[in-house]
Design an enzyme around this catalytic site. Structure first.
Site, PDB file in Angstrom:
ATOM      1  CE1 TYR A   1     -10.422 -30.779  -9.233  1.00  0.00           C
ATOM      2  CE2 TYR A   1      -9.349 -31.931  -7.711  1.00  0.00           C
ATOM      3  CZ  TYR A   1     -10.657 -31.868  -8.314  1.00  0.00           C
ATOM      4  OH  TYR A   1     -11.267 -32.720  -8.813  1.00  0.00           O
TER       5      TYR A   1
ATOM      6  CB  ILE B   1     -15.713 -40.871 -10.275  1.00  0.00           C
ATOM      7  CG1 ILE B   1     -15.119 -40.523  -9.403  1.00  0.00           C
ATOM      8  CG2 ILE B   1     -16.790 -41.101 -11.211  1.00  0.00           C
ATOM      9  CD1 ILE B   1     -16.241 -41.487  -8.307  1.00  0.00           C
TER      10      ILE B   1
ATOM     11  NE  ARG C   1     -17.548 -32.319 -20.390  1.00  0.00           N
ATOM     12  CZ  ARG C   1     -16.925 -32.093 -20.391  1.00  0.00           C
ATOM     13  NH1 ARG C   1     -15.800 -32.961 -19.950  1.00  0.00           N
ATOM     14  NH2 ARG C   1     -16.213 -30.849 -19.711  1.00  0.00           N
TER      15      ARG C   1
ATOM     16  CB  VAL D   1     -20.058 -21.901 -11.929  1.00  0.00           C
ATOM     17  CG1 VAL D   1     -21.516 -22.117 -12.441  1.00  0.00           C
ATOM     18  CG2 VAL D   1     -18.746 -22.476 -12.015  1.00  0.00           C
TER      19      VAL D   1
ATOM     20  CB  ALA E   1      -5.448 -24.989  -2.633  1.00  0.00           C
TER      21      ALA E   1
ATOM     22  CE  LYS F   1     -13.455 -30.056  -6.705  1.00  0.00           C
ATOM     23  NZ  LYS F   1     -14.982 -29.574  -7.578  1.00  0.00           N
TER      24      LYS F   1
HETATM   25  P1  NAP Z   1     -15.899 -33.606 -16.026  1.00  0.00           P
HETATM   26  O1  NAP Z   1     -16.783 -34.710 -16.884  1.00  0.00           O
HETATM   27  O2  NAP Z   1     -15.063 -32.585 -16.716  1.00  0.00           O
HETATM   28  O3  NAP Z   1     -17.057 -32.084 -16.537  1.00  0.00           O
HETATM   29  C1  NAP Z   1     -17.362 -31.176 -15.625  1.00  0.00           C
HETATM   30  C2  NAP Z   1     -18.423 -30.611 -15.702  1.00  0.00           C
HETATM   31  O4  NAP Z   1     -18.129 -29.309 -15.352  1.00  0.00           O
HETATM   32  C3  NAP Z   1     -19.020 -30.030 -17.152  1.00  0.00           C
HETATM   33  O5  NAP Z   1     -20.307 -30.253 -17.632  1.00  0.00           O
HETATM   34  C4  NAP Z   1     -18.672 -28.666 -17.352  1.00  0.00           C
HETATM   35  O6  NAP Z   1     -19.412 -28.187 -18.426  1.00  0.00           O
HETATM   36  C5  NAP Z   1     -18.149 -27.912 -16.006  1.00  0.00           C
HETATM   37  N1  NAP Z   1     -18.535 -27.389 -16.367  1.00  0.00           N
HETATM   38  C6  NAP Z   1     -16.736 -26.790 -16.470  1.00  0.00           C
HETATM   39  N2  NAP Z   1     -16.231 -25.722 -16.236  1.00  0.00           N
HETATM   40  C7  NAP Z   1     -17.273 -24.605 -16.070  1.00  0.00           C
HETATM   41  C8  NAP Z   1     -17.909 -23.102 -15.900  1.00  0.00           C
HETATM   42  N3  NAP Z   1     -16.658 -22.633 -16.096  1.00  0.00           N
HETATM   43  N4  NAP Z   1     -19.122 -22.849 -15.940  1.00  0.00           N
HETATM   44  C9  NAP Z   1     -20.420 -23.650 -15.726  1.00  0.00           C
HETATM   45  N5  NAP Z   1     -20.016 -24.799 -15.878  1.00  0.00           N
HETATM   46  C10 NAP Z   1     -18.441 -25.420 -16.352  1.00  0.00           C
HETATM   47  O7  NAP Z   1     -15.604 -33.916 -14.963  1.00  0.00           O
HETATM   48  P2  NAP Z   1     -16.626 -34.343 -13.929  1.00  0.00           P
HETATM   49  O8  NAP Z   1     -15.340 -35.607 -12.880  1.00  0.00           O
HETATM   50  O9  NAP Z   1     -17.927 -34.758 -13.644  1.00  0.00           O
HETATM   51  O10 NAP Z   1     -16.718 -32.926 -12.089  1.00  0.00           O
HETATM   52  C11 NAP Z   1     -17.715 -33.663 -11.542  1.00  0.00           C
HETATM   53  C12 NAP Z   1     -17.060 -33.039 -10.355  1.00  0.00           C
HETATM   54  O11 NAP Z   1     -16.418 -33.807  -9.750  1.00  0.00           O
HETATM   55  C13 NAP Z   1     -16.536 -31.505 -10.439  1.00  0.00           C
HETATM   56  O12 NAP Z   1     -16.187 -30.509  -9.206  1.00  0.00           O
HETATM   57  C14 NAP Z   1     -14.464 -32.292  -9.802  1.00  0.00           C
HETATM   58  O13 NAP Z   1     -14.096 -31.717  -9.250  1.00  0.00           O
HETATM   59  C15 NAP Z   1     -15.458 -33.293  -9.186  1.00  0.00           C
HETATM   60  N6  NAP Z   1     -14.766 -34.714  -8.929  1.00  0.00           N
HETATM   61  C16 NAP Z   1     -14.204 -35.868  -9.912  1.00  0.00           C
HETATM   62  C17 NAP Z   1     -13.489 -36.445  -9.926  1.00  0.00           C
HETATM   63  C18 NAP Z   1     -13.644 -37.907 -10.744  1.00  0.00           C
HETATM   64  O14 NAP Z   1     -12.607 -38.358 -10.776  1.00  0.00           O
HETATM   65  N7  NAP Z   1     -13.340 -37.358 -11.832  1.00  0.00           N
HETATM   66  C19 NAP Z   1     -12.867 -36.801  -9.042  1.00  0.00           C
HETATM   67  C20 NAP Z   1     -13.277 -35.851  -7.562  1.00  0.00           C
HETATM   68  C21 NAP Z   1     -13.941 -34.340  -7.837  1.00  0.00           C
HETATM   69  P3  NAP Z   1     -19.241 -28.129 -20.161  1.00  0.00           P
HETATM   70  O15 NAP Z   1     -18.909 -29.273 -20.789  1.00  0.00           O
HETATM   71  O16 NAP Z   1     -21.014 -27.901 -20.444  1.00  0.00           O
HETATM   72  O17 NAP Z   1     -18.305 -27.420 -20.477  1.00  0.00           O
END
Ligand code: NAP
Length: 244
Positions: free
Chosen positions: A152, A185, A12, A61, A154, A156
């Site tokens: 969160y 994002i 995702r 993970v 901490a 990161k």
């Molecule tokens: P997202 O749409 O919620 O997707 C999260 C992804 O992580 C999914 O593919 C999910 O897999 C996987 N995941 C969650 N728990 C897991 C686990 N225990 N083991 C393995 N995979 C796991 O989030 P996103 O916005 O794309 O975020 C991706 C990264 O960017 C994260 O590290 C997040 O902290 C960082 N980030 C995001 C934003 C933002 O604004 N969106 C901002 C800063 C940083 P399943 O769905 O298959 O469970």
């Protein structure tokens, strides 16, 4: 010979777009999902249009045994891992005084121990080849802290710390380690935000827009390329100017 990338959390959001962009940059792609099997299948099918080899693997993970099995399977299927993208992560919101021990542990087990598990399992293969690249996805909140997101933020910040220390340790083995700190994002991670919250965040972003997963995936593509060969231990804000 094609390069192989392993992306965690490719089912995702940002991870799914990294799968797509690297597949279109001629990488063979292994990616993991945890609970979103159907979506992962869809991402695999879409990325296969690029002509690259795409495989998906179930893996939590935070679970050491599952991570070891994931790496064994990827090495067995692809023969090597040139690039690891530690993307899987969860957010956690609420007052610091309301965070339970379970909530805290869950955030750290996925966001920090996940990076530790995957990096430690992949590194022996990279060190053996004296070649490798690790890209960690942190957050701007890991740089400056967010109110009501202490666990969160901490976790990161820990990812930034891992990046810097590990980069120094494995540079002599020919391995680059860098970190991207996304701003706001548009993904499912923002599902708990109201339209008002999102509009507020947009206004706080100097470029006046919410980022897209492709903004992060394009930075990953640069760090995955030969153009970044002299860059290691660095933290890249991709945030529309939110944190400068
Ligand atoms: P997202 O749409 O919620 O997707 C999260 C992804 O992580 C999914 O593919 C999910 O897999 C996987 N995941 C969650 N728990 C897991 C686990 N225990 N083991 C393995 N995979 C796991 O989030 P996103 O916005 O794309 O975020 C991706 C990264 O960017 C994260 O590290 C997040 O902290 C960082 N980030 C995001 C934003 C933002 O604004 N969106 C901002 C800063 C940083 P399943 O769905 O298959 O469970």
């Amino acid at each position: 010979m094609s390069k192989t990338v392993l992306i965690t959390g490719g089912s995702r959001g940002i991870g799914a777009e990294i799968v797509n962009v690297l597949a279109n940059n001629s990488y063979d792609v292994a990616f993991s999902y945890n609970s979103s099997y159907e979506n992962a299948l869809l991402i695999k099918k879409e990325a296969e249009v690029s002509g690259s080899v795409i495989e998906m693997y179930k893996c939590d993970v935070s679970n050491r045994n599952e991570v070891n099995r994931l790496i064994d399977n990827v090495i067995s299927d692809f023969g090597k891992i040139d690039l690891l993208v530690n993307n899987a992560g969860i957010s956690q919101e609420g007052l610091f005084t309301d965070i339970t021990e379970n909530m805290w542990d869950n955030v750290f087990n996925i966001n920090v121990k996940g990076v530790f598990n995957c990096s430690q399992a992949v590194l022996p293969y990279m060190i053996k080849r004296h070649n490798g690249n690790i890209i960690n996805i942190s957050s701007m909140w890991g740089q400056v802290g967010a109110s009501c997101e202490v666990a969160y933020s901490a976790s990161k910040a820990a990812v930034i710390g891992i990046t810097k220390a590990l980069a120094k340790e494995v540079a002599p083995s020919g391995i680059n380690v860098n970190c991207i700190c996304p701003g706001v994002i548009s993904t499912d991670m923002m599902a708990s935000y109201t339209n008002e919250d999102i509009e507020d965040l947009r206004k706080q972003t100097p470029l006046g827009k919410i980022g897209m997963p492709s903004d992060i995936a394009n930075m990953v593509a640069f760090l995955a390329s030969e153009k970044s060969r002299f860059i290691t231990g660095q933290v890249f804000g991709v945030n529309g100017g939110f944190v400068i």
